[in-house]
Design a protein around this motif. Structure first.
Motif, PDB file in Angstrom:
ATOM      1  N   ALA A 349      23.287  39.394  43.951  1.00 17.88           N
ATOM      2  CA  ALA A 349      24.464  40.270  44.057  1.00 17.88           C
ATOM      3  C   ALA A 349      25.648  39.530  44.670  1.00 17.88           C
ATOM      4  CB  ALA A 349      24.113  41.507  44.887  1.00 17.88           C
ATOM      5  N   ARG A 350      25.394  38.647  45.637  1.00 19.89           N
ATOM      6  CA  ARG A 350      26.477  37.859  46.238  1.00 19.89           C
ATOM      7  C   ARG A 350      27.143  36.972  45.196  1.00 19.89           C
ATOM      8  NH1 ARG A 350      23.979  34.507  50.842  1.00 19.89           N
ATOM      9  NH2 ARG A 350      26.068  33.583  50.793  1.00 19.89           N
ATOM     10  N   ILE A 351      26.328  36.370  44.340  1.00 20.42           N
ATOM     11  CA  ILE A 351      26.888  35.518  43.291  1.00 20.42           C
ATOM     12  C   ILE A 351      27.710  36.346  42.312  1.00 20.42           C
ATOM     13  CG2 ILE A 351      26.276  34.027  41.338  1.00 20.42           C
ATOM     14  CD1 ILE A 351      23.875  33.080  42.983  1.00 20.42           C
ATOM     15  N   GLN A 352      27.226  37.538  41.975  1.00 17.19           N
ATOM     16  CA  GLN A 352      27.979  38.400  41.060  1.00 17.19           C
ATOM     17  C   GLN A 352      29.345  38.787  41.634  1.00 17.19           C
ATOM     18  OE1 GLN A 352      26.684  38.976  37.866  1.00 17.19           O
ATOM     19  NE2 GLN A 352      25.367  37.430  38.792  1.00 17.19           N
ATOM     20  N   GLU A 353      29.418  38.981  42.939  1.00 14.69           N
ATOM     21  CA  GLU A 353      30.706  39.265  43.579  1.00 14.69           C
ATOM     22  C   GLU A 353      31.660  38.087  43.411  1.00 14.69           C
ATOM     23  OE1 GLU A 353      29.988  40.268  47.627  1.00 14.69           O
ATOM     24  OE2 GLU A 353      28.764  42.030  47.155  1.00 14.69           O
ATOM     25  N   GLU A 354      31.141  36.869  43.558  1.00 18.73           N
ATOM     26  CA  GLU A 354      31.982  35.686  43.385  1.00 18.73           C
ATOM     27  C   GLU A 354      32.466  35.564  41.943  1.00 18.73           C
ATOM     28  OE1 GLU A 354      33.065  33.564  45.711  1.00 18.73           O
ATOM     29  OE2 GLU A 354      32.107  34.791  47.226  1.00 18.73           O
ATOM     30  N   TYR A 355      31.601  35.940  41.000  1.00 17.47           N
ATOM     31  CA  TYR A 355      31.982  35.858  39.591  1.00 17.47           C
ATOM     32  C   TYR A 355      33.188  36.739  39.261  1.00 17.47           C
ATOM     33  CZ  TYR A 355      27.627  33.441  38.247  1.00 17.47           C
ATOM     34  OH  TYR A 355      26.611  32.532  38.099  1.00 17.47           O
ATOM     35  N   ARG A 356      33.396  37.788  40.027  1.00 16.47           N
ATOM     36  CA  ARG A 356      34.506  38.692  39.734  1.00 16.47           C
ATOM     37  C   ARG A 356      35.864  38.087  40.098  1.00 16.47           C
ATOM     38  NH1 ARG A 356      34.399  41.925  36.081  1.00 16.47           N
ATOM     39  NH2 ARG A 356      36.410  42.580  36.918  1.00 16.47           N
ATOM     40  N   LYS A 357      35.917  37.120  40.994  1.00 14.43           N
ATOM     41  CA  LYS A 357      37.200  36.621  41.501  1.00 14.43           C
ATOM     42  C   LYS A 357      38.106  36.083  40.403  1.00 14.43           C
ATOM     43  CE  LYS A 357      35.651  35.634  46.228  1.00 14.43           C
ATOM     44  NZ  LYS A 357      35.452  34.582  47.258  1.00 14.43           N
ATOM     45  N   PRO A 358      37.647  35.159  39.548  1.00 15.51           N
ATOM     46  CA  PRO A 358      38.550  34.653  38.519  1.00 15.51           C
ATOM     47  C   PRO A 358      38.835  35.665  37.414  1.00 15.51           C
ATOM     48  CG  PRO A 358      36.399  33.695  38.244  1.00 15.51           C
ATOM     49  CD  PRO A 358      36.350  34.460  39.521  1.00 15.51           C
ATOM     50  N   VAL A 359      37.993  36.674  37.284  1.00 14.26           N
ATOM     51  CA  VAL A 359      38.271  37.728  36.307  1.00 14.26           C
ATOM     52  C   VAL A 359      39.389  38.619  36.806  1.00 14.26           C
ATOM     53  CG1 VAL A 359      37.281  39.678  35.036  1.00 14.26           C
ATOM     54  CG2 VAL A 359      35.905  37.632  35.459  1.00 14.26           C
ATOM     55  N   ASP A 360      39.387  38.896  38.097  1.00 12.40           N
ATOM     56  CA  ASP A 360      40.448  39.710  38.702  1.00 12.40           C
ATOM     57  C   ASP A 360      41.746  38.922  38.884  1.00 12.40           C
ATOM     58  OD1 ASP A 360      38.679  41.821  38.840  1.00 12.40           O
ATOM     59  OD2 ASP A 360      38.058  41.376  40.890  1.00 12.40           O
ATOM     60  N   ASN A 361      41.647  37.592  38.856  1.00 15.70           N
ATOM     61  CA  ASN A 361      42.826  36.714  38.970  1.00 15.70           C
ATOM     62  C   ASN A 361      42.814  35.775  37.764  1.00 15.70           C
ATOM     63  OD1 ASN A 361      43.825  37.239  41.933  1.00 15.70           O
ATOM     64  ND2 ASN A 361      41.592  37.071  42.033  1.00 15.70           N
ATOM     65  N   PRO A 362      43.284  36.250  36.619  1.00 14.84           N
ATOM     66  CA  PRO A 362      42.992  35.564  35.353  1.00 14.84           C
ATOM     67  C   PRO A 362      43.824  34.335  35.048  1.00 14.84           C
ATOM     68  CG  PRO A 362      44.270  37.536  34.945  1.00 14.84           C
ATOM     69  CD  PRO A 362      43.948  37.548  36.402  1.00 14.84           C
ATOM     70  N   GLY A 363      44.562  33.827  36.018  1.00 12.15           N
ATOM     71  CA  GLY A 363      45.342  32.622  35.780  1.00 12.15           C
ATOM     72  C   GLY A 363      46.801  32.933  35.475  1.00 12.15           C
ATOM     73  N   PHE A 364      47.470  31.980  34.867  1.00 11.49           N
ATOM     74  CA  PHE A 364      48.897  32.144  34.580  1.00 11.49           C
ATOM     75  C   PHE A 364      49.225  31.395  33.304  1.00 11.49           C
ATOM     76  CE2 PHE A 364      48.075  28.953  37.850  1.00 11.49           C
ATOM     77  CZ  PHE A 364      48.583  27.800  37.273  1.00 11.49           C
ATOM     78  N   LYS A 365      50.460  31.473  32.873  1.00 15.87           N
ATOM     79  CA  LYS A 365      50.862  30.874  31.605  1.00 15.87           C
ATOM     80  C   LYS A 365      50.571  29.375  31.615  1.00 15.87           C
ATOM     81  CE  LYS A 365      54.821  30.569  28.441  1.00 15.87           C
ATOM     82  NZ  LYS A 365      54.083  31.080  27.278  1.00 15.87           N
TER      83      LYS A 365
END
Length: 569
Positions: A349-365
Motif C-alpha cells: 500500500a505504501r508503494i501504491q501511494e508513491e505511484y500516485r504522485k506522478p499521476v497527480d503531477n503529470p508534468g508540463f509542456k
C-alpha cells in the motif's frame, strides 16, 4: 480420348503439400518476406487460400509476430525466411519465441541441396544456425523427408512449447510430393501432468508446518487463478507474481503484494524473504538472485527440466499448476494468523501511494510524465485489450500502471529481453485476434529499430494502436549506468516527430507534448477506425525504483534517481 496438355493434372508439388499440411494443422498466417527460395511456397499459399501470407519488412519482425500469435492463441503459428540473410534475420525473434515457450514453426528455405557446402550464394546451414533456439531442427534433402520432418517440427513445437525449424532446399520444394501418413490431427491433444500422491503429501506437510507462507506465481497459473486465490486465503499467504503474469493473475486478488525482479517492488521481495516456506508455481523466472536460499521451497512446473534450475528446492513437483492445487487444497489446514500477510499488504500500500504522485503531477509542456501517460491509458483501454510492450523503460511503467481487467493480456520479450518487439508482436496479436483492441507500447529506440513495420500495418490496414514514449533516450540503459555510478554515455537519441512521420506513411497519427492535451488525444487515437499512432513527448528524467525501499525513500527533485518526483516540483 487422348490426353492433351490442357487436361492433364499437374502433380502436387512439395510446396503445395507443405501448405496443405500447415492449413490442416490450423496455421492461419505465414509471416515472411517472399523471394528466391520461398517463391514456390508463396505461390502455393496464394493458390490454396487457407493460409494468409503476411508480408513483413523484416524477418525478425515475422518471428516476433508469430511468437505473439502463438502465445495469444496457444496454437501453432508460422514464419519463414529465405536462404542466407533471411535465416539470419529470423534468429532474434525465434530466440524470443523459444524462451517464451511459444509453439512456432520456422520454415528456412535454402539454396539447392546440390550446392550445399560449396559456399554458394546466400548459403547458410540452418541446422547449425538455429541450433540453440529450437525444440526441433532438421533440413530435408529429399522430397520423401519433407512431410515427415514438417510433421515432426509442428508436433514438437506444439507438444514441447517452442520453435520447430525445417530447412527446405529450393530444388526440393518444387518437386512432385510424396504422400505420407503424417497425422496432423494429433497436434492438439490436451494432457497435463498430474502430481504424484507422495509429492502432494510432502508439500502439504511442509506448508502445514510452516509459520509464514508466501506464493511466487507465474503465467503457468493463468488457468488456475481461483484455486491459487483459495490457496493464498487458506495459508494467509501474500501473493507475489512475475511481471509477465501480473495482468493474468491479480484481478480481484486481495493477497497481492507486487511482482518481483528488477522491475518489481520491494514489498514482494520482502514478503518472499520473510516467509518460512515459499510455493514457487508455474513460472520460469530468469533471475535466481531474487530467490531465497534459506527457505523451504516447493516448486511446481509442467517441465521437469526447470525444477531446481534457479533455486534449491525441497519438494519438486512436475505437474500442471491447477492439477497440483486441486490435489493439495483438501490436505491443507486453515491458518488463522494474518500478521505476516497484513504486514506485506501494508508495504504494498505504501508503494501504491508513491505511484500516485506522478499521476497527480503529470508534468508540463515538453515533459509529460510517462506514469501519467500509462495511467491514462489504463483508464481508457478496453477490459480485454492485448498490450504488447517494448523492452526498456516502458516495462517499468507498464508493470506499475497497467491493471488487470476481465481479459487483459500483456505480451513482451520478458525472458529474451529484446528491443523493438512491441510493434511486430502487435501485428501478430491483431492477426490472431481481429476483434480485440491491440495496443503496442513502444519505446522511441524500439520503434526506430524496426520502423519499416509501420508500412506493414498500413498495407494490411491492421487497426493496431501504437503508443510511443518519446523520451529522446535509451532511458533504461541511462538509469542502469546512473545506478552503477557511471556517467550515461551514448544513450541520447535524435528523434523525428514520430506523429508526422507516421502520417507520411498513410497512418492516422498525432504528437502530444502537453499533459493537458493528452487525454483528449488518447481518446481520438483509441477510437480511430484503423491503424493509429500517438507519440507522447515524455520526461527524459522520469524514473521509478520501487524495487528498493531505500531508493524510493531517498527520492528528491534533482536527484538522478528522482523516483516518482516531477521535475520542477
Amino acid at each position: 480420348m487422348e490426353n492433351t496438355d490442357d487436361n492433364v493434372k499437374a502433380p502436387k508439388t512439395v510446396a503445395r503439400q507443405v501448405v496443405e499440411m500447415l492449413a490442416d494443422s490450423g496455421v492461419k498466417h505465414l509471416y515472411a518476406i517472399t523471394g528466391d527460395s520461398l517463391n514456390a511456397l508463396t505461390e502455393a499459399i496464394s493458390d490454396d487460400g487457407r493460409v494468409k501470407f503476411i508480408h513483413m519488412r523484416h524477418e525478425e519482425s515475422g518471428a516476433f509476430a508469430a511468437s505473439a500469435e502463438a502465445q495469444l492463441t496457444g496454437r501453432l503459428a508460422a514464419c519463414a525466411g529465405s536462404s542466407g540473410p533471411g535465416h539470419v534475420h529470423l534468429i532474434n525473434g525465434l530466440y524470443d519465441a523459444q524462451r517464451s515457450n511459444a509453439p512456432v514453426l520456422a520454415i528456412a528455405s535454402t539454396c539447392a541441396s546440390s550446392v550445399f557446402g560449396t559456399e554458394y550464394f546466400q548459403e547458410t546451414n540452418p541446422t547449425l544456425l538455429f541450433s540453440n533456439c529450437n525444440v526441433y531442427n532438421e533440413t530435408a534433402v529429399t522430397r520423401t523427408q519433407v512431410p515427415h520432418m514438417l510433421q515432426g517440427a509442428m508436433q514438437e513445437a506444439v507438444g514441447r512449447g517452442g520453435v520447430g525449424v525445417i530447412g527446405l532446399p529450393a530444388d526440393v520444394i518444387g518437386q512432385p510430393a510424396v504422400e505420407s501418413y503424417a497425422a496432423v490431427k494429433s497436434l492438439y491433444t490436451q494432457r497435463v501432468p498430474e502430481p504424484s500422491r507422495e509429492e502432494v503429501e510432502d508439500a502439504a506437510a511442509l506448508l502445514n508446518e510452516a509459520g509464514k507462507v508466501a506464493v511466487f506465481a507465474g503465467s503457468g497459473c493463468k488457468g488456475a487463478v481461483a484455486k491459487l486465490m483459495e490457496f493464498a486465503s487458506r495459508m494467509q499467504a501474500p501473493v507475489v507474481t512475475t511481471y509477465k503474469s501480473q495482468l493474468e493473475l491479480t484481478k480481484d486478488c486481495p493477497n497481492y503484494v507486487g511482482h518481483m525482479g528488477y522491475l518489481g517492488m520491494w514489498s514482494a521481495e520482502n514478503a518472499v524473504a520473510a516467509a518460512d516456506a515459499v510455493l514457487v508455481i508455474g513460472m520460469n523466472f530468469p533471475y535466481p538472485g531474487f530467490l531465497p536460499t534459506d527457505k523451504k521451497i516447493i516448486q511446481v512446473d509442467v517441465r521437469a527440466e526447470r525444477l531446481g534450475r534457479k533455486c534449491r528446492v525441497d519438494v519438486p513437483v512436475r505437474a500442471d499448476a491447477g492439477a497440483f492445487l486441486d490435489a493439495l487444497l483438501p490436505r491443507l489446514t486453515q491458518k488463522a494468523d494474518r500478521t505476516f500477510l497484513d504486514g506485506a499488504l501494508a508495504d504494498f500500500a505504501r508503494i501504491q501511494e508513491e505511484y500516485r504522485k506522478p499521476v497527480d503531477n503529470p508534468g508540463f509542456k515538453g515533459a509529460v510524465r510517462p506514469e501519467y501517460m500509462l495511467a491514462t491509458l489504463d483508464r481508457l483501454a478496453d477490459g480485454d485489450a492485448v498490450f504488447t510492450v517494448d523492452t526498456g523503460m516502458n516495462n517499468v511503467w507498464t508493470s506499475h500502471y497497467l491493471h488487470p481487467a476481465a481479459g487483459r493480456v500483456m505480451l513482451g520479450s520478458f525472458t529474451h529481453g529484446s528491443m523493438a518487439n512491441a510493434m511486430p508482436m502487435a501485428i501478430g496479436a491483431k492477426c490472431a485476434a481481429p476483434d480485440r483492441q491491440v495496443i503496442a507500447i513502444c519505446g522511441d529506440g524500439g520503434l526506430a529499430m524496426l520502423l519499416g513495420e509501420l508500412l506493414t500495418i498500413v498495407q494490411y490496414q491492421l487497426p493496431v494502436k501504437l503508443l510511443v514514449a518519446d523520451n529522446r533516450a535509451l532511458a533504461f540503459v541511462k538509469w542502469e549506468m546512473e545506478l552503477a555510478g557511471l556517467k550515461p554515455t551514448e544513450t541520447n537519441l535524435v528523434n523525428p516527430d514520430f506523429g508526422k512521420m507516421a502520417q507520411s506513411m498513410g497512418m492516422y497519427a498525432e504528437t502530444v507534448d502537453d499533459p493537458v492535451l493528452l487525454e483528449a488525444a488518447m481518446k481520438r487515437w483509441l477510437s480511430f477506425d484503423g491503424p493509429a499512432l500517438l507519440s507522447v513527448v515524455t520526461d527524459t528524467d522520469a524514473a521509478s525504483f520501487s524495487f528498493s525501499e531505500k531508493l524510493m525513500q531517498s527520492a528528491a527533485p534533482g536527484n538522478p534517481v528522482s523516483n516518482f518526483m516531477p521535475l520542477g516540483s
